[in-house]
Every structure is written in structure tokens, then in C-alpha cells.
Design a protein around this motif. Structure first.
Motif, mmCIF file in Angstrom:
data_model
loop_
_atom_site.group_PDB
_atom_site.id
_atom_site.type_symbol
_atom_site.label_atom_id
_atom_site.label_comp_id
_atom_site.label_asym_id
_atom_site.label_seq_id
_atom_site.Cartn_x
_atom_site.Cartn_y
_atom_site.Cartn_z
ATOM 1 N N ASN A 1 0.749 -1.038 0.105
ATOM 2 C CA ASN A 1 -0.162 0.093 -0.268
ATOM 3 C C ASN A 1 0.482 1.365 0.104
ATOM 4 O OD1 ASN A 1 -2.483 -1.687 0.062
ATOM 5 N ND2 ASN A 1 -2.886 -0.802 2.329
ATOM 6 N N ALA A 2 0.354 2.449 -0.452
ATOM 7 C CA ALA A 2 1.091 3.529 -0.231
ATOM 8 C C ALA A 2 1.132 4.491 0.601
ATOM 9 C CB ALA A 2 0.169 4.755 -1.688
ATOM 10 N N SER A 3 -0.663 3.968 0.966
ATOM 11 C CA SER A 3 -0.036 5.031 2.316
ATOM 12 C C SER A 3 0.287 3.554 4.114
ATOM 13 C CB SER A 3 -2.149 4.742 3.105
ATOM 14 O OG SER A 3 -2.153 5.314 4.127
ATOM 15 N N LYS A 4 0.571 4.898 5.248
ATOM 16 C CA LYS A 4 1.167 3.952 6.140
ATOM 17 C C LYS A 4 -0.176 4.242 7.127
ATOM 18 C CE LYS A 4 6.153 5.519 6.117
ATOM 19 N NZ LYS A 4 7.134 6.602 6.898
ATOM 20 N N GLN A 5 -1.728 4.003 6.944
ATOM 21 C CA GLN A 5 -2.447 3.854 7.077
ATOM 22 C C GLN A 5 -3.056 3.008 7.769
ATOM 23 O OE1 GLN A 5 -5.304 6.573 5.290
ATOM 24 N NE2 GLN A 5 -4.862 8.592 6.551
ATOM 25 N N SER A 6 -4.027 2.565 8.655
ATOM 26 C CA SER A 6 -4.215 1.297 8.903
ATOM 27 C C SER A 6 -5.839 0.831 8.531
ATOM 28 C CB SER A 6 -4.608 1.535 10.693
ATOM 29 O OG SER A 6 -6.008 1.885 11.071
ATOM 30 N N HIS A 7 -5.796 -0.111 8.194
ATOM 31 C CA HIS A 7 -6.362 -0.508 7.722
ATOM 32 C C HIS A 7 -8.755 0.202 7.392
ATOM 33 C CE1 HIS A 7 -5.094 -4.613 6.300
ATOM 34 N NE2 HIS A 7 -4.374 -3.728 5.554
ATOM 35 N N ALA A 8 -8.408 0.181 9.299
ATOM 36 C CA ALA A 8 -9.639 1.096 9.831
ATOM 37 C C ALA A 8 -9.297 2.897 8.944
ATOM 38 C CB ALA A 8 -9.582 1.188 11.117
ATOM 39 N N GLU A 9 -8.135 3.244 9.307
ATOM 40 C CA GLU A 9 -8.459 4.640 8.731
ATOM 41 C C GLU A 9 -8.403 4.246 7.423
ATOM 42 O OE1 GLU A 9 -5.150 6.151 12.246
ATOM 43 O OE2 GLU A 9 -4.511 4.736 10.022
ATOM 44 N N LEU A 10 -8.284 3.676 6.167
ATOM 45 C CA LEU A 10 -7.733 3.525 5.037
ATOM 46 C C LEU A 10 -9.489 3.141 4.725
ATOM 47 C CD1 LEU A 10 -4.949 1.423 3.429
ATOM 48 C CD2 LEU A 10 -5.502 4.296 3.489
ATOM 49 N N ASP A 11 -10.663 2.898 5.634
ATOM 50 C CA ASP A 11 -11.765 2.343 5.151
ATOM 51 C C ASP A 11 -12.350 3.859 5.322
ATOM 52 O OD1 ASP A 11 -12.796 0.160 4.093
ATOM 53 O OD2 ASP A 11 -12.875 -1.104 6.171
ATOM 54 N N ASP A 12 -12.788 4.235 6.024
ATOM 55 C CA ASP A 12 -12.994 5.548 6.524
ATOM 56 C C ASP A 12 -12.099 7.393 6.207
ATOM 57 O OD1 ASP A 12 -14.022 4.286 8.795
ATOM 58 O OD2 ASP A 12 -13.131 5.042 10.692
ATOM 59 N N ALA A 13 -11.285 6.766 5.108
ATOM 60 C CA ALA A 13 -10.688 8.328 4.881
ATOM 61 C C ALA A 13 -11.966 8.720 3.973
ATOM 62 C CB ALA A 13 -9.531 7.596 4.321
ATOM 63 N N GLU A 14 -11.964 9.775 3.410
ATOM 64 C CA GLU A 14 -12.474 10.317 2.994
ATOM 65 C C GLU A 14 -11.575 10.572 1.105
ATOM 66 O OE1 GLU A 14 -16.084 12.203 3.209
ATOM 67 O OE2 GLU A 14 -16.330 11.476 5.096
ATOM 68 N N GLU A 15 -10.302 10.757 1.707
ATOM 69 C CA GLU A 15 -9.444 11.066 -0.149
ATOM 70 C C GLU A 15 -8.976 10.068 0.253
ATOM 71 O OE1 GLU A 15 -8.001 14.732 -0.277
ATOM 72 O OE2 GLU A 15 -9.773 15.055 0.106
ATOM 73 N N LEU A 16 -8.278 9.316 -1.256
ATOM 74 C CA LEU A 16 -7.207 8.588 -1.490
ATOM 75 C C LEU A 16 -6.223 8.663 -1.000
ATOM 76 C CD1 LEU A 16 -7.224 5.450 -2.447
ATOM 77 C CD2 LEU A 16 -5.586 6.949 -4.451
ATOM 78 N N ASP A 17 -5.112 8.106 0.092
ATOM 79 C CA ASP A 17 -3.965 8.703 0.086
ATOM 80 C C ASP A 17 -2.610 8.031 -0.514
ATOM 81 O OD1 ASP A 17 -1.561 8.961 1.699
ATOM 82 O OD2 ASP A 17 -2.069 7.946 3.686
ATOM 83 N N GLU A 18 -2.493 8.633 -1.100
ATOM 84 C CA GLU A 18 -1.462 7.964 -1.856
ATOM 85 C C GLU A 18 -0.028 8.313 -1.657
ATOM 86 O OE1 GLU A 18 -1.413 11.507 -5.165
ATOM 87 O OE2 GLU A 18 -2.960 9.992 -6.352
ATOM 88 N N GLY A 19 0.287 8.866 -0.357
ATOM 89 C CA GLY A 19 1.935 8.699 0.608
ATOM 90 C C GLY A 19 2.302 9.571 -0.240
ATOM 91 N N LEU B 1 7.374 -7.678 -7.114
ATOM 92 C CA LEU B 1 6.809 -6.450 -6.653
ATOM 93 C C LEU B 1 5.454 -5.660 -7.781
ATOM 94 C CD1 LEU B 1 11.179 -5.995 -5.991
ATOM 95 C CD2 LEU B 1 9.093 -5.954 -4.560
ATOM 96 N N GLY B 2 5.433 -4.942 -6.520
ATOM 97 C CA GLY B 2 4.640 -4.646 -7.127
ATOM 98 C C GLY B 2 3.624 -3.260 -6.263
ATOM 99 N N GLY B 3 2.332 -3.035 -6.768
ATOM 100 C CA GLY B 3 2.025 -2.454 -5.499
ATOM 101 C C GLY B 3 0.592 -2.162 -5.417
ATOM 102 N N CYS B 4 -0.287 -1.945 -4.058
ATOM 103 C CA CYS B 4 -1.563 -1.904 -4.248
ATOM 104 C C CYS B 4 -3.098 -0.690 -3.606
ATOM 105 C CB CYS B 4 -2.404 -3.045 -2.276
ATOM 106 S SG CYS B 4 -2.947 -3.968 -2.656
ATOM 107 N N CYS B 5 -3.764 -0.916 -2.366
ATOM 108 C CA CYS B 5 -4.003 0.427 -2.668
ATOM 109 C C CYS B 5 -3.696 2.098 -2.850
ATOM 110 C CB CYS B 5 -4.735 0.533 -1.208
ATOM 111 S SG CYS B 5 -5.886 -1.056 -0.811
ATOM 112 N N GLY B 6 -3.673 2.504 -3.389
ATOM 113 C CA GLY B 6 -2.885 3.796 -3.940
ATOM 114 C C GLY B 6 -1.695 4.259 -4.309
ATOM 115 N N THR B 7 -1.537 3.165 -5.187
ATOM 116 C CA THR B 7 -0.643 3.326 -5.870
ATOM 117 C C THR B 7 -0.883 3.844 -7.171
ATOM 118 O OG1 THR B 7 -0.146 0.464 -6.192
ATOM 119 C CG2 THR B 7 0.748 1.899 -3.665
ATOM 120 N N ASP B 8 0.377 4.234 -7.932
ATOM 121 C CA ASP B 8 -0.166 3.465 -9.969
ATOM 122 C C ASP B 8 1.362 3.594 -9.938
ATOM 123 O OD1 ASP B 8 1.368 6.281 -8.868
ATOM 124 O OD2 ASP B 8 -0.691 6.716 -9.222
ATOM 125 N N ALA B 9 1.314 3.610 -11.813
ATOM 126 C CA ALA B 9 2.686 4.011 -11.822
ATOM 127 C C ALA B 9 3.983 4.026 -11.123
ATOM 128 C CB ALA B 9 2.685 3.791 -13.615
#
Length: 207
Positions: free
Chosen positions: A149-167, A189-197
Motif C-alpha cells: 500500500n502507498a499509505s501508512k494508515q491502518s486498514h480501519a483508517e483507510l476504510d474511513d478515509a474520504e480521500e485516497l492517501d497516495e503517500g 514486486l508491485g503496488g496495492c491500494c493508493g499506488t500507480d505507475a
């Protein structure tokens, strides 16, 4: 699958593995509708069979939250004769959402399946969270892929987030590369939530 094969055929210089991807039953962040091993094997067998019939090279099951579902997936894939990669997600403390340590989860899956999984992966977690799961040597020996994931937030924080955290893509790449000596068998190697190229490019460059 036919479309992916067509794309792969257009790039003959590349060794392309076509992977069929399963998701968890229910929420990938929270343990819901927990299945027994037999229930998980039955539940996932239908989709695995469809992918095998379509000509998939390998199965991956992402964002698994407890060991029993992973055991069921591996048994279903083994019965159908296709390589399989189960992928757990972890919380900020490096444990699965059901509280099982990553090392214990891998050991349980291997013990119940004769170590039939090609390797294990961790996805949908930040590298700093994954680093908290390194207390068991089995973890390092069997992890072959990281999709972070791009973000250091917890799963619960990501669930509640209003905006995508791209880190920060550069920092993510460096944090991920810090795992390299601890996971010597990583091949994916790859990306998951919040990641792109951008993030994936930094992950590869730093690794």
C-alpha cells in the motif's frame, strides 16, 4: 483470459505468466463470514476451475485475512493441478486481521497442505507494517512477493478515509527496499491500494 493471452503473444520477447486472481470471501480488511477449511475449498473451487479451464498459468488469492481460507484455496488449486500463491494482508502490527502472526499463518497453511503453495505473498499493507511480521524465520523463507500500500494508515483508517492517501512514491520505494535483505526469496514486486505507475517505478528502482 483469451484477451490476456493475445496481449502476451504480441510480446514474444517477454516471459509472461498469466495469473488468475481470487479475492477473499467478504471484506479484505475485516474477518467476516469466517469459513472452515472445507467451506473455503468448496467456495473457491468453482472460480479456480473456471480459470484453469481458460488456461491460467497460476492462481493467486489476495488479501486473505485468516489461515483457514488460505488452506482451502491451496487445497482447491492443488486438486485442480495449478500452482497457487496465497497472499495475506497484515495490520500495522504485522499480524493478520484475525490476530494470527504472519509466520504462524504460513506454517499452518504449509502444514495443512504439504507446503503445496509455490510461495506466499503479502499485499495491501505498507512495508513498515510488513516489517513488524519478521519474528518468525518461516516468514522470510516463504515470502516470494510484496504488493504494498502507498499509505501508512491502518486498514480501519483507510476504510474511513474520504480521500485516497497516495503517500510518497519515493519514500515507499525506499521503505520497500529496506525489506530486501529480510525477504531474500522475493520475486514479485508491485503496488496495492493508493499506488500507480509512479509508485511501482520507485519500488523497482529502489529494490
Amino acid at each position: 483470459m483469451a484477451f490476456v493471452r493475445e496481449v502476451a503473444a504480441s510480446r514474444p520477447a517477454l516471459a509472461i505468466i498469466v495469473e488468475g486472481v481470487l479475492g477473499p470471501r467478504g471484506d479484505g480488511y475485516v474477518v467476516t463470514a469466517r469459513m472452515t477449511v472445507a467451506e473455503a475449498e468448496s467456495y473457491h473451487s468453482e472460480q479456480i476451475a473456471s480459470l484453469v479451464d481458460a488456461g491460467v498459468d497460476r492462481i493467486a488469492a489476495l488479501t486473505l485475512t485468516y489461515p483457514e481460507e488460505a488452506i482451502g484455496v491451496v487445497r482447491a488449486a492443488r486438486a485442480l493441478g495449478v500452482p497457487v500463491v496465497p497472499s495475506f494482508t497484515v495490520e500495522t502490527d504485522g499480524r493478520l486481521p484475525d490476530g494470527t502472526s504472519l509466520g504462524e499463518a504460513i506454517e499452518r497453511v504449509d502444514a495443512a497442505t504439504g507446503a503445496a503453495a509455490a510461495y506466499f505473498m503479502v499485499n495491501c499493507a505498507h512495508p513498515t507494517h510488513i516489517s513488524n511480521a519478521l519474528g518468525n524465520p518461516t516468514t522470510a523463507d516463504r515470502i516470494g512477493g510484496l504488493r504494498v500500500n502507498a499509505s501508512k494508515q491502518s486498514h480501519a483508517e483507510l476504510d474511513d478515509a474520504e480521500e485516497l492517501d497516495e503517500g510518497d512514491p519515493v519514500v515507499l520505494g525506499l521503505d520497500n527496499a529496506a525489506l530486501r535483505t529480510k525477504f531474500p526469496r522475493v520475486q514479485v514486486l508491485g503496488g496495492c491500494c493508493g499506488t500507480d505507475a509512479r509508485h511501482v517505478a520507485e519500488i523497482i528502482a529502489a529494490w
